[in-house]
Design a protein around this motif. Structure first.
Motif, PDB file in Angstrom:
ATOM      1  N   LEU A 216       0.835  -1.208   0.000  1.00 13.89           N
ATOM      2  CA  LEU A 216       0.000   0.000   0.000  1.00 13.89           C
ATOM      3  C   LEU A 216       0.866   1.253   0.000  1.00 13.89           C
ATOM      4  N   TRP A 217       1.917   1.248   0.808  1.00 15.53           N
ATOM      5  CA  TRP A 217       2.830   2.394   0.880  1.00 15.53           C
ATOM      6  C   TRP A 217       3.518   2.627  -0.461  1.00 15.53           C
ATOM      7  N   GLN A 218       3.992   1.549  -1.097  1.00 20.77           N
ATOM      8  CA  GLN A 218       4.678   1.692  -2.381  1.00 20.77           C
ATOM      9  C   GLN A 218       3.763   2.308  -3.429  1.00 20.77           C
ATOM     10  N   ARG A 219       2.532   1.811  -3.505  1.00 17.49           N
ATOM     11  CA  ARG A 219       1.585   2.356  -4.485  1.00 17.49           C
ATOM     12  C   ARG A 219       1.341   3.832  -4.241  1.00 17.49           C
ATOM     13  N   ASP A 220       1.278   4.216  -2.963  1.00 17.13           N
ATOM     14  CA  ASP A 220       1.019   5.611  -2.625  1.00 17.13           C
ATOM     15  C   ASP A 220       2.214   6.503  -2.963  1.00 17.13           C
ATOM     16  N   VAL A 221       3.419   6.027  -2.627  1.00 20.08           N
ATOM     17  CA  VAL A 221       4.627   6.828  -2.847  1.00 20.08           C
ATOM     18  C   VAL A 221       4.936   6.976  -4.343  1.00 20.08           C
ATOM     19  N   ILE A 222       4.803   5.881  -5.099  1.00 22.08           N
ATOM     20  CA  ILE A 222       5.154   5.925  -6.522  1.00 22.08           C
ATOM     21  C   ILE A 222       4.073   6.618  -7.343  1.00 22.08           C
ATOM     22  N   SER A 224       0.611   7.162  -9.768  1.00 21.28           N
ATOM     23  CA  SER A 224       0.145   6.666 -11.059  1.00 21.28           C
ATOM     24  C   SER A 224       0.965   7.262 -12.189  1.00 21.28           C
ATOM     25  N   GLU A 225       1.265   6.442 -13.189  1.00 20.56           N
ATOM     26  CA  GLU A 225       2.011   6.951 -14.341  1.00 20.56           C
ATOM     27  C   GLU A 225       1.190   7.955 -15.146  1.00 20.56           C
ATOM     28  N   VAL A 231       6.190  10.027  -9.073  1.00 17.07           N
ATOM     29  CA  VAL A 231       7.468   9.321  -9.184  1.00 17.07           C
ATOM     30  C   VAL A 231       7.406   8.321 -10.335  1.00 17.07           C
ATOM     31  N   ALA A 232       6.270   7.635 -10.467  1.00 17.00           N
ATOM     32  CA  ALA A 232       6.120   6.635 -11.532  1.00 17.00           C
ATOM     33  C   ALA A 232       6.328   7.271 -12.904  1.00 17.00           C
ATOM     34  N   ALA A 233       5.666   8.385 -13.158  1.00 15.94           N
ATOM     35  CA  ALA A 233       5.773   9.039 -14.464  1.00 15.94           C
ATOM     36  C   ALA A 233       7.203   9.499 -14.736  1.00 15.94           C
ATOM     37  N   GLN A 234       7.846  10.059 -13.717  1.00 13.71           N
ATOM     38  CA  GLN A 234       9.212  10.549 -13.899  1.00 13.71           C
ATOM     39  C   GLN A 234      10.179   9.407 -14.181  1.00 13.71           C
ATOM     40  N   GLN A 235      10.010   8.291 -13.460  1.00 12.42           N
ATOM     41  CA  GLN A 235      10.929   7.174 -13.670  1.00 12.42           C
ATOM     42  C   GLN A 235      10.673   6.486 -15.011  1.00 12.42           C
ATOM     43  N   ILE A 236       9.414   6.344 -15.390  1.00  8.24           N
ATOM     44  CA  ILE A 236       9.111   5.738 -16.687  1.00  8.24           C
ATOM     45  C   ILE A 236       9.686   6.587 -17.817  1.00  8.24           C
TER      46      ILE A 236
END
Length: 364
Positions: A216-222, A224-225, A231-236
């Motif tokens: 749950l924490w990972q989904r919240d921190v990263i 949505s792309e 974070v998800a969009a930036q890393q992708i």
């Protein structure tokens, strides 16, 4: 964590004295951006972590494959207290939710279901084997297959060779654990068995978080792309840019053709780096403000480039993925693969190439 500071890895290389590093950390105090990983109320459906999602798909692609199993076995010699061992395994299954979790896929996608301890206990009635058959029997057990949507993908067994010679074996699918999980598993079984042998409960402290809290924490921190600020969009975006146009494979010379169907068979080549060579590699790394990993990466990329006749080489390496202290003692799936893409140019000196590899590795 103590200073609520966000300290990028690159800072360790750009501030190579304690004084300079302390000053940089001082400037970062209070910049820790992501929320702490803590146990929190859970929604009705707990999603899989991103790493679990990958292995869930691979399992459903072929539930008859044991290639993603993680085996663990330990030889036990002496007078084994079977009741104490059974109680110890029960304690460990109760302590780590991952050892009693499965992943159904109803409408809405896969999620985690944690079973009560009593519904996840293995049958540890000793399984009698001979010394000659032991390896074959253990390999067969470690090749147990799982459908992670229907069962907890964990199995354990006690093999009895004689009344004073046993093997305790576990096999866990990668969706529920990783290689680093075997250390807390072995330690917790040992602590619990020692306590139960004395008729006592294990004296360990409760785990601060369970894997569901992490997911749950990972989904919240990263995030949505679809959110450009996440974070998800930036890393992708970084990986799309870095890996654009990467060849599917590099054509290395081989002594046999690639099989039409992947067999997962392989072999290992062992060699020794002696003390003198190791010392020289360390000195080379220090001269260039690099790590031993970076030096070996540069050498391996050079070798792969020469063997394949290409200048575009991507090398993958596993990373532990346990960047939070509360994950140190947890059984779960945290590992990932980091890709290092380098351009191996024959007209570039190795020192210059090492500087390029250093930047590639720090960027990744």
């Amino acid at each position: 964590a103590a200073l609520d500071a966000s300290v990028p890895l690159r800072v360790l290389f750009e501030t190579s004295t304690v004084e300079a590093f302390a000053a940089e950390v001082g400037r970062q105090i209070g910049t820790g951006a992501r929320r702490p990983l803590e146990a929190a109320p859970r929604p009705e459906r707990v999603p899989l972590s991103l790493a679990q999602q990958r292995y869930w798909f691979l399992n459903q692609f072929d539930t008859s494959s044991a290639v993603d199993n993680i085996p663990f076995a330990v030889r036990l010699q002496g007078d084994l207290d079977l009741a104490a061992m059974q109680a110890a395994v029960r304690d460990v299954i109760g302590r780590h939710e991952m050892l009693r979790t499965y992943y159904p896929d109803p409408d809405g996608g896969p999620h985690q279901i944690v079973l009560p301890v009593e519904e996840a206990l293995p049958d540890l009635t000793p399984y009698d084997v001979t010394e000659d058959d032991l390896t074959e029997e253990i390999v067969a057990f470690m090749s147990t297959t799982f459908d992670v949507t229907r069962q907890v993908p964990v199995a354990s067994r006690i093999f009895r060779i004689t009344d004073t010679d046993y093997v305790l074996a576990f096999v866990v699918h990668h969706v529920s654990a990783d290689g680093a999980s075997m250390a807390p598993l072995a330690r917790d079984v040992t602590i619990a068995y020692e306590a139960r042998s004395r008729g006592e409960n294990p004296g360990w402290e409760p785990l601060p978080v369970q894997y569901a809290d992490y997911a749950l924490w990972q989904r919240d921190v990263i995030g949505s792309e679809d959110d450009p600020d996440s974070v998800a969009a930036q890393q992708i975006e970084y990986w799309k840019r870095t890996l654009a146009g990467l060849p599917d494979q590099i054509d290395l010379p081989a002594d046999r053709p690639r099989p039409p169907r992947q067999s997962f068979r392989g072999d290992s080549l062992h060699f020794t780096v002696d003390a003198e060579l190791h010392r020289g590699l360390q000195e080379l790394a220090r001269r260039h403000n690099a790590t031993l990993f970076m030096v070996i990466h540069a050498a391996l990329a050079t070798l792969m480039g020469r063997l394949s006749g290409t200048d575009d080489v991507a090398i993958g390496t596993p990373i532990a993925g346990r960047g939070e202290r509360v994950l140190d003692d947890l059984i779960g799936m945290f590992v990932n693969t980091l890709v290092f893409r380098t351009r191996v140019q024959s007209d570039v000196a190795f020192d210059e190439f090492l500087a390029q590899v250093r930047e590639t590795d720090l960027g990744a």
